[in-house]
Design an enzyme around this catalytic site. Structure first.
Site, mmCIF file in Angstrom:
data_model
loop_
_atom_site.group_PDB
_atom_site.id
_atom_site.type_symbol
_atom_site.label_atom_id
_atom_site.label_comp_id
_atom_site.label_asym_id
_atom_site.label_seq_id
_atom_site.Cartn_x
_atom_site.Cartn_y
_atom_site.Cartn_z
ATOM 1 N N LYS A 22 -59.184 -56.274 38.551
ATOM 2 C CA LYS A 22 -59.665 -55.697 39.812
ATOM 3 C C LYS A 22 -59.429 -56.635 40.977
ATOM 4 O O LYS A 22 -59.593 -57.845 40.852
ATOM 5 C CB LYS A 22 -61.184 -55.472 39.632
ATOM 6 N N LYS B 157 -64.969 -64.617 40.840
ATOM 7 C CA LYS B 157 -65.932 -63.814 41.603
ATOM 8 C C LYS B 157 -66.615 -62.779 40.707
ATOM 9 O O LYS B 157 -67.831 -62.649 40.687
ATOM 10 C CB LYS B 157 -65.132 -63.098 42.705
ATOM 11 N N LYS C 176 -54.937 -59.233 42.263
ATOM 12 C CA LYS C 176 -54.743 -59.099 43.714
ATOM 13 C C LYS C 176 -53.343 -58.585 43.979
ATOM 14 O O LYS C 176 -52.414 -58.852 43.217
ATOM 15 C CB LYS C 176 -54.924 -60.461 44.409
ATOM 16 N N SER D 53 -67.519 -51.921 44.475
ATOM 17 C CA SER D 53 -66.332 -51.296 43.882
ATOM 18 C C SER D 53 -66.611 -50.939 42.422
ATOM 19 O O SER D 53 -66.194 -49.889 41.920
ATOM 20 C CB SER D 53 -65.136 -52.251 43.923
HETATM 21 N N1 GLU Z 1 -60.706 -57.378 48.483
HETATM 22 C C1 GLU Z 1 -62.065 -57.563 48.120
HETATM 23 C C2 GLU Z 1 -62.279 -58.975 47.599
HETATM 24 O O1 GLU Z 1 -61.512 -59.865 47.871
HETATM 25 C C3 GLU Z 1 -62.608 -56.479 47.212
HETATM 26 C C4 GLU Z 1 -61.995 -56.350 45.869
HETATM 27 C C5 GLU Z 1 -62.443 -55.120 45.095
HETATM 28 O O2 GLU Z 1 -63.324 -54.412 45.533
HETATM 29 O O3 GLU Z 1 -61.854 -54.909 44.050
HETATM 30 O O4 GLU Z 1 -63.260 -59.263 46.968
#
Ligand code: GLU
Length: 467
Positions: A69, A93, A105, A360
């Site tokens: 994710k 994270k 990513k 999310s």
């Molecule tokens: N782009 C966001 C981040 O860096 C959200 C990623 C997501 O919701 O998968 O955490």
């Protein structure tokens, strides 16, 4: 910026943290490695008929959990190193906030201001198509989301492209950050900023920590400067202001606004929307050098733009004692070291901006379960509460006012459930990270990595591959 080695920086933090743990070397190498990276180059036809080759990437950093994710960013500085680093940050994270995903990513190297809406649509759809072809996207494989330069619109294009090519009951879970009427979830847009607020609220509630900085507890009256008024920066400022903090500075890419009395963030955003620029805002003072603005007097500085913003060059001049990393990697290693030497509290990105992926996760669960949160139990809870309130009235002989009945008897809407899940996640994760810091006598960033590495290591060990 061009030569910035972002993935190396992430791995330096990883190595520092793993020094506190006795985990087998091979396992540490596996956690650290980016498992797969896909580089795509595809042609798109511009509106004027010319053809341009666009470069895009998607990295799945860790597949210790499925799906992977992470967001997709559209920016000129996108490159393989950046995408790998950001994917790694996603892994850590997710682990910190106990979201059961591996990290990923994506990025497309474009300056989106130079493309029309229909060109962006073509780029997004083609990028998605390429991911589908190589099985790099899917509700159980890898699930993109918004990031720098992307938002709900791009997510819908991704969804539509996926749906048109893959016939599956669970297709809606192939991407998150969708609009509410396209299988999105209430509270996703504001989630990262709201998470930043919850994290800072938790940090500022700890008397021992605030005493060290010479601050009183709480957010009320604290002066805040935010770098970047994108989605994350805006909502972080919005909720902090609602909690009584004074937003004294907003630094955008080419200039910003400073106001000792506090900036009305909604009004400022409206001004930017209407005029296309932060300059000319009637209240406060316009500062044409954003770099100078983030060095101005404040209690909390929130870098909410891009990586490598506070470095050895400007860190000595940063006045804020609390740095809340809303962006990914906004402090360089040297920048961190310099600020750490004085009384300060740096709340790391892999914790502080995890609210986005947390919500999310809720959106993905909603998509796979095909039902809105609260749909089955809201009315039931309201009825149960009504009976309880009636019983209290009978027992005490007093009557609740209409207002009280309305307030107390309200069952949860989807937003209430999402928000309480987000709050709980951010508060629990802060405390876990804080405990690790106390136990290992280190800083919060190292503690955050320690927390994440321990969880991921356990997960790999349980797979039976590593001792
Ligand atoms: N782009 C966001 C981040 O860096 C959200 C990623 C997501 O919701 O998968 O955490």
């Amino acid at each position: 910026m061009a030569n910035y080695e972002f993935f190396k920086f992430v791995n330096q933090n990883f190595n520092r943290a793993s020094g506190y743990l006795s985990i087998e070397k091979g396992l540490l190498s596996q956690i650290k490695a980016c498992n797969s990276t896909y580089h795509i180059a595809f042609p798109i036809k511009r509106d004027d008929g010319t053809v341009e080759v666009i470069h895009g990437w998607r990295s799945a950093h860790s597949s210790h959990k499925s799906p992977t994710k992470g967001g997709i960013r559209y920016a000129m500085q996108v490159n393989e190193d950046e995408v790998n680093a950001l994917a790694a940050l996603m892994t850590y994270k997710c682990a910190i906030v106990s979201v059961p995903f591996g990290g990923a990513k994506g990025g497309v190297k474009i300056d989106r201001s130079k493309y029309s809406n229909s060109e962006i649509e073509r780029i997004t759809r083609r990028y998605t198509f390429e991911l589908i072809k190589k099985n790099f996207i899917g509700p159980g494989v890898d699930v993109p989301a918004p990031d720098y330069g992307t938002g709900e619109q791009e997510m819908v294009w991704i969804l539509d492209t996926y749906r048109s090519m893959v016939d599956s009951l669970d297709s809606d879970g192939c991407v998150t950050g969708k609009p509410i009427h396209q299988s999105g979830i209430s509270g996703r847009t504001s989630a990262t900023g709201r998470g930043v607020y919850f994290g800072l609220r938790e940090a500022c509630s700890m008397k021992k920590e605030m005493d060290k900085l010479g601050f009183t507890t709480g957010l009320e009256g604290k002066k805040v400067i935010v770098q970047g008024l994108g989605n994350v920066g805006y909502y972080a400022a919005y909720f902090l202001r609602e909690a009584g903090a004074l937003i004294t500075g907003i630094a955008e890419l080419h200039g910003g606004v400073y106001d000792e009395k506090g900036i009305n963030i909604v009004k400022l955003k409206e001004h930017i929307r209407e005029t296309g620029s932060i300059s000319g805002y009637p209240d406060g003072k316009y500062i044409d050098d954003s770099g100078k603005l983030i060095e101005m007097n404040c209690d909390i500085l929130i870098p909410a733009a891009l990586e490598n913003q506070i470095t050895e060059e400007n860190a000595p001049r940063i006045k804020a004692k609390i740095i809340g990393e809303a962006a990914n990697g906004p402090l360089s290693d040297q920048g961190h070291k310099i600020i750490k030497e004085r009384p300060s509290l740096i709340i790391p990105d892999i914790y502080l901006n995890a609210g986005g992926v947390t919500v999310s996760y809720f959106e993905w669960i909603k998509n796979l379960s095909h039902i809105r949160f609260g749909r089955m139990d809201r009315r039931y809870e309201e009825n149960a509460m009504e009976r309880l309130l009636e019983a209290i009235e009978d027992l005490t002989g007093t009557k609740f006012s209409e207002n009280d009945l309305k307030r107390l008897g309200k069952g949860p809407e989807e937003w209430d459930i999402v928000d309480s899940g987000l709050e709980d996640t951010m508060v629990m994760a802060y405390n876990m990270m804080y405990e690790a810091r106390e136990q290992h006598k280190t800083d919060l960033r190292t503690a955050a990595y320690i927390t994440a590495i321990k969880k991921i290591a356990l997960s790999y060990q349980q797979l039976g591959i590593f001792p």
